[in-house]
Write an enzyme that holds these catalytic residues in place. Structure first.
Site, PDB file in Angstrom:
ATOM      1  N   CYS A 266       0.827  -1.204   0.000  1.00  0.00           N
ATOM      2  CA  CYS A 266       0.000   0.000   0.000  1.00  0.00           C
ATOM      3  C   CYS A 266       0.863   1.255   0.000  1.00  0.00           C
ATOM      4  O   CYS A 266       0.474   2.287  -0.559  1.00  0.00           O
ATOM      5  CB  CYS A 266      -0.939  -0.008   1.203  1.00  0.00           C
TER       6      CYS A 266
ATOM      7  N   HIS B  49      -1.577   0.961   7.514  1.00  0.00           N
ATOM      8  CA  HIS B  49      -2.009   0.979   6.120  1.00  0.00           C
ATOM      9  C   HIS B  49      -1.874   2.397   5.582  1.00  0.00           C
ATOM     10  O   HIS B  49      -2.098   3.375   6.303  1.00  0.00           O
ATOM     11  CB  HIS B  49      -3.462   0.505   6.016  1.00  0.00           C
TER      12      HIS B  49
END
Length: 1212
Positions: free
Chosen positions: A68, A323
């Site tokens: 990510c 994330h």
């Protein structure tokens, strides 16, 4: 339930176990399968191509498992058009080509090539998300690297370095330097000769502090406006003066790049706890920033210093995992910011006007056909495709069938003689065109005026949230939500405001893309469309089983084939999007010849045979609209009879196969003793007494067979009045058993079968079985109940009738038993039989233990861990595996606490207080020193007391800190009440007369942290958490602190001894501001010394360092554009309650050194600690505990961190 448990306290335990056996398992046993004779054939699933782009018209990037951070940075570079187009400008003649990558002699620059292809895919390829597999392969990453999380700031530097290396020798060799590199100049100005020494350094990004800084502009001010002064024991060696002199050091931005990257230092290291942490405090940053105050040169036009924010990379989680996603500003207007719903809102009214007039709709369809002619069946299909709804659903109720509507409007439509085709008459065409044009013009005007989008005259770019594959539009104000918290901004990207995009680049994704990539993407889109069409066709095909009536006959209540299955049933694959009329035509062509009407009906194979349910009507309906499913059985017949026999149809008369037991008839006409069991078929809507008629029994009783919880078969009598009910109403299904007892048989049949039976009028009870593991005379008992009987009463009666111990009443529960003998979830005692959905005659198990609650879960976990005592509680972790709120409610079930299978719970020492109360550990605290507060320090300035050789940082280590107990107190109580109750916990001989003689602090890491100053204030107003500890400090006199009073520990330095006398508290009123001048005046007045004859410094115990406090606002030079008021609460002092202030009397000591002997020892200990950091964490923790006298806390085991690298070939 599978739950992970981590124990925290004196021991740490990590394990998994299955809790409460199968307590929460559901019964998923298969139901009676009504499909007989064959199994459905599984279709091979065609590999689906990527989905097309959604309404935003932007493409995301698929996450490979832990990439990510890479996806967020790639999207930022992609939405930097100048970077993207500069990369596109490098052709194959400079970078090479993919075809030559395996050629050892060809120098193929694979990373720039893969980036070009990635950007082209993001711009042009019609897929919802692109793949980075080829790109990461060019980096030399393995699958392990793709699954490992890394820092996006680190990747930014490494990727740019790899690009610079890859582009050596090409026209793009300076791409990164041209777009991103800036220059900082560091200057040192001698206070004596005013000579300037400077050093210039390049930067790729600006790294700014977050801790104790309000925002980006404040951080830049501290870095490029404030000066660092060299004086006292930190003098500067001037080359011109050739001696140590006072000097001022500053930094300025000399050259600004077109694109400014700002990295926020969200992650820090706590030297006290020896662990990393994430700074989640509020940190603001502007959408537009003017860097002129921070630059060396300010003669240029202001527009040269103005930057606009266009990308924010956001980190969600903690310092050990999380994330990334990114907020992007669409500079080139490539995306569609308005959703489809928003776009359609202005058109709803006008579209409804057209939809309500079927004449206009049908005219419009026919005008688009060749010769204005179309089959009627296709006209309905075109209507469905164009409007998304069929004629039957939209117009049939009001206008009737489609053919009837066409007949009624013969002045417009002309039907053929067989009514299979329809043509639009010329006069109708002439009338339709102006009306249609007027409607379309009105719609287009409405859309242009009321539905703005990214491709209209709106010049303001929009923002999007790109989260891996998902792309969503956001509003500009949403960026403010990323100022603080666990999900907060981590990297900022600004572009110069003067950078303007060419008009031809607006909403044009093909702009700047080289021809070879345009051709590649066009070919890829064509291939995607082909694959989607194949996949759509494969998904749209229904497998139908055609049963032909000439090969069937009606027998024993159902249809049966007269020939083999291959001859009686044909398989047909048909497109589900086609209509029933087209299906009928295909069947007719398949048969070749059919006499009479051709009717298609949905049939179904049941145990009795084939049964017809409904006829398929409505030729303009598609197969899906008609309710036909994949693998459906279709019976082809004339709709009335098969082989001359009228066929009953519908679900009401579905044949039911019943096993009937009865005594066989003897040759003499009586009953013999042989029991006959034979299957019989009856319609579902027939009365149950039809069984007696079929067996020619003039009278008798019927019994239905059931199986109890322990597997014993029993027979239940059907009341005589229920014999007139249908088989379906009586609950008889395929496979049910009926026992026929003729009136002249008596009970002989039941006795011979050895089975017991129950009359229906007796079923007002529940059967309870003893499953407690305790011996009893009866294994099961029947408890008479009504629908309003409470379950607790049922359980109490069962224990009494089973003659079990009364103690079980407090430690047992009732659990329903299903027909397979499986125990289900416990039934709450407070429910009634009706509320618990218990059926009369059902079985329950009396089991040991209550229904699981939080307290039971806690006890079981303690037993599994082998931990004694009851002073423990549970906390549920969040998705970052960090401790959340404790599970407080004692008797709440795990379902009510939302604890699900797979959740991780923390087992933490300490019993939770009741709701609305706080459990506060209370400590008595008395600072170190021989006198403390009880004797005036200023009366002993002659040096009579023994001076402490330590620095004031040892004040806490040498303090008397004694735990006196835990206090449970209401959250609504005041601070004064807390002090009063705390005085009752200890039999201390301190002789504190009243709570007013106590000072309250919060305790962190065994040190006083926050001062609780206002006695009448409630504890809720202090926002004390469940982990807060309080220490109470006894005072010599009453103390009533105001909201602006700050308590400081002052210590006078003893001349010539590098030591300090015991501390004395100073209350400083900050109502006039937290300035250095105000503090110096307060200290001077307190010491009875002139202001100019004292020096003061703040002590930092974790660093063993002193920082002199002076009027540093006066050192700002004339060239500063902004004068910033000094505030000791901010950098670099961060002054707060309880801090130590050292005082030096310049009348007796003019030495500028504030250090003490213990400071030297502490610094040496820190050096040794730094050298030993490569040793085991346990050894490191032991050293740190000895050096800083802190409480021992278990270290969290972390996976070793791996470095990030990108492999690049040599192109020099």
């Amino acid at each position: 339930m599978f739950v992970s448990v981590v124990g925290l306290g004196f021991r740490q335990v990590v394990f998994s176990f299955t809790m409460f056996g199968d307590l929460f398992e559901e019964d998923y046993s298969s139901e009676w399968n009504s499909q007989y004779g064959k199994e459905k054939k599984l279709k091979t699933k065609v590999l689906e191509p990527p989905a097309p782009r959604e309404f935003t018209n932007l493409s995301g990037i698929r996450n490979q498992g832990g990439t990510c951070y890479l996806n967020s940075l790639l999207q930022t570079l992609h939405f930097t058009p100048e970077f993207r187009e500069a990369l596109f400008s490098l052709g194959p003649e400079e970078l090479g080509s993919f075809e030559e990558k395996d050629n050892a002699d060809a120098k193929v620059r694979i990373i720039p090539l893969q980036l070009q292809r990635m950007f082209a895919q993001l711009l042009l390829l019609d897929q919802d998300a692109a793949s980075t597999t080829d790109l990461t392969d060019s980096f030399g990453w393995t699958s392990n690297e793709e699954m490992r999380q890394h820092d996006v700031q680190e990747l930014n530097r490494i990727l740019f370095s790899a690009l610079e290396t890859s582009l050596v020798g090409t026209s793009g060799h300076d791409l990164i330097h041209r777009l991103y590199h800036g220059t900082i100049v560091n200057q040192v100005v001698c206070k004596e000769c005013k000579s300037v020494s400077e050093k210039q350094e390049d930067f790729l990004d600006l790294t700014v502090a977050v801790r104790n800084v309000a925002g980006l502009e404040d951080a830049l001010w501290n870095m490029y406006v404030e000066e660092e002064v060299f004086d006292c024991d930190n003098l500067y060696h001037c080359g011109t003066c050739d001696r140590l002199v006072k000097a001022a050091k500053s930094a300025k931005l000399r050259k600004l790049p077109p694109f400014l990257t700002v990295s926020l230092l969200r992650f820090n290291f706590d030297f006290v706890k020896h662990e990393r942490y994430k700074e989640t405090s509020r940190y603001t940053f502007p959408l537009r920033i003017n860097l002129k105050p921070f630059c060396e040169q300010s003669e240029l036009d202001d527009v040269e210093y103005v930057y606009d924010l266009f990308s924010v990379i956001i980190h969600q989680g903690g310092c050990y995992g999380g994330h990334y996603h990114v907020y992007i500003k669409d500079v080139d207007h490539l995306g569609n910011w308005h959703s489809q719903e928003e776009k359609s809102k202005p058109d709803v009214q006008n579209e409804e006007e057209i939809d309500d007039d079927p004449l206009i709709v049908l005219k419009a369809i026919l005008l688009q056909e060749e010769n204005n002619l179309i089959p009627v069946d296709q006209l309905g299909q075109k209507l469905l495709k164009k409007r998304g709804i069929s004629w039957n659903k939209k117009y049939r109720k009001r206008y009737g069938p489609l053919r009837k509507f066409l007949q009624l409007h013969s002045q417009v439509f002309l039907l053929s003689s067989d009514e299979s085709t329809v043509r639009l008459l010329k006069n109708g065409s002439a009338q339709a065109e102006p009306a249609l044009q007027r409607q379309e013009q009105r719609l287009s005007q409405t859309h242009a005026s009321e539905s703005p989008g990214p491709h209209d005259g709106d010049s303001c770019p929009h923002w999007f949230d790109i989260n891996d594959s998902k792309v969503q539009p956001i509003k500009e104000k949403d960026i403010e939500q990323q100022f603080q918290g666990k999900e907060s901004a981590y990297m900022l990207f600004y572009r110069k405001s003067r950078l303007q995009r060419p008009p031809e680049a607006r909403a044009n994704p093909r702009y700047g893309v080289p021809c070879h990539l345009l051709n590649e993407m066009d070919a890829a889109n064509i291939e995607l469309q082909r694959k989607r069409a194949e996949c759509d066709s494969a998904d749209s095909g229904f497998e139908l089983h055609l049963h032909l009536s000439p090969h069937y006959h009606f027998f024993n209540g159902a249809l049966h084939p007269t020939v083999s299955q291959a001859e009686s049933m044909w398989d047909l694959t048909f497109d589900k999007r086609k209509t029933l009329g087209e299906l009928r035509q295909s069947v007719f062509q398949l048969l070749g010849f059919w006499e009479g009407d051709l009717v298609l009906s949905v049939a179904k194979l049941v145990p009795a045979g084939l049964h017809i349910y409904q006829m398929l009507a409505g030729d303009d309906l598609t197969l899906c609209e008609a309710g036909i499913e994949d693998g459906e059985d279709i019976f082809v017949w004339n709709g009335v009879e098969v082989g001359g026999v009228h066929i009953p149809t519908g679900s009401d008369c579905e044949p039911v196969l019943i096993n009937v037991l009865h005594l066989a008839a003897s040759s003499e006409g009586g009953r013999c003793q042989q029991v006959v069991e034979a299957p019989r078929v009856f319609p579902s809507d027939a009365e149950v007494r039809a069984v007696l008629t079929a067996l020619a029994v003039p009278g008798g009783a019927l019994f239905v067979g059931t199986t109890d919880a322990v597997g014993e078969e029993r027979w239940v009598a059907i009341p005589e009045e229920d014999l007139r009910k249908t088989f379906r109403a009586q609950g008889l299904r395929n496979g049910s058993s009926l026992l026929v007892q003729a009136s002249d048989d008596g009970n002989s049949l039941l006795l011979r079968q050895g089975k017991w039976f129950t009359g229906m009028n007796e079923v007002n009870w529940l059967q309870v079985q003893n499953l407690c593991g305790v011996e009893s005379e009866e294994k099961q008992v029947k408890i008479s109940v009504t629908t309003s009987t409470v379950v607790l009463e049922v359980r109490t009666k069962a224990i009494k009738e089973l003659k079990l111990m009364k103690e079980l009443a407090e430690d047992s529960c009732l659990r329903p038993i299903n027909r397979n003998g499986k125990l289900l979830c416990p039934v709450p005692d407070s429910c009634t039989v009706q509320e618990a959905e218990l059926k009369m005659g059902s079985s329950l198990g009396l089991c040991p233990g209550k229904a699981p609650t939080r307290s039971q879960c806690l006890k079981l976990m303690l037993a599994k861990c082998g931990l004694p005592g009851d002073t423990w509680h549970l906390q549920k972790t969040d998705w970052c595996f960090e401790a959340g709120e404790p599970l407080c409610e004692e008797d709440a079930s795990l379902k009510e606490l939302m604890v699900c299978s797979g959740d991780t719970l923390l087992l933490i020492e300490g019993k939770l207080p009741p709701p609305g109360f706080l459990k506060v550990p209370v400590w008595w605290y008395q600072p170190g020193g021989p006198s403390g507060h009880w004797k005036s320090h200023w009366d002993q300035m002659d040096g009579s007391p023994a001076p402490t050789q330590g620095a004031p940082g040892d004040l806490y280590a040498e303090a008397s800190l004694r735990h006196v107990g835990d206090l449970e107190i209401s959250e609504e109580a005041t601070l004064l009440e807390l002090k009063a109750q705390a005085m009752t916990l200890s039999s201390s001989d301190l002789g504190v007369p009243s709570p007013a003689f106590l000072r309250a602090w919060t305790l962190e890491s065994k040190r006083p942290s926050r001062l609780l100053r206002i006695n009448p204030q409630r504890l809720t107003d202090y926002k004390l958490g469940r982990k807060t500890e309080i220490c109470l400090e006894p005072l010599q006199k009453e103390e009533n602190l105001g909201p602006h009073d700050v308590v400081l520990r002052t210590q006078m330095r003893i001349p010539g001894r590098r030591a300090y006398a015991p501390h004395v508290d100073l209350v400083w009123d900050t109502a006039q501001g937290w300035t250095a001048c105000s503090l110096r005046q307060c200290v001077a007045h307190f010491c009875s010394l002139p202001v100019e004859k004292i020096e003061i410094a703040k002590y930092f115990p974790e660093k063993f360092e002193w920082l002199p406090v002076s009027s540093w606002n006066q050192q700002i030079t004339k060239r500063k554009k902004k004068k910033k008021q000094d505030n000791l609460q901010g950098a670099p002092y961060y002054l707060k309650d309880g801090d130590t202030i050292g005082i030096k009397n310049l009348l007796v000591e003019d030495d500028e050194d504030f250090g003490a002997v213990r400071d030297d020892l502490g610094k040496e200990s820190q050096k040794q600690l730094a050298l030993g950091r490569q040793k085991s964490p346990e050894a490191l923790h032991a050293k740190s505990s000895g050096a800083f006298s802190r409480a021992k806390t278990p270290a969290r085991a972390r996976a070793p961190e791996a470095s990030l690298s990108i492999h690049v070939g040599s192109f020099r």
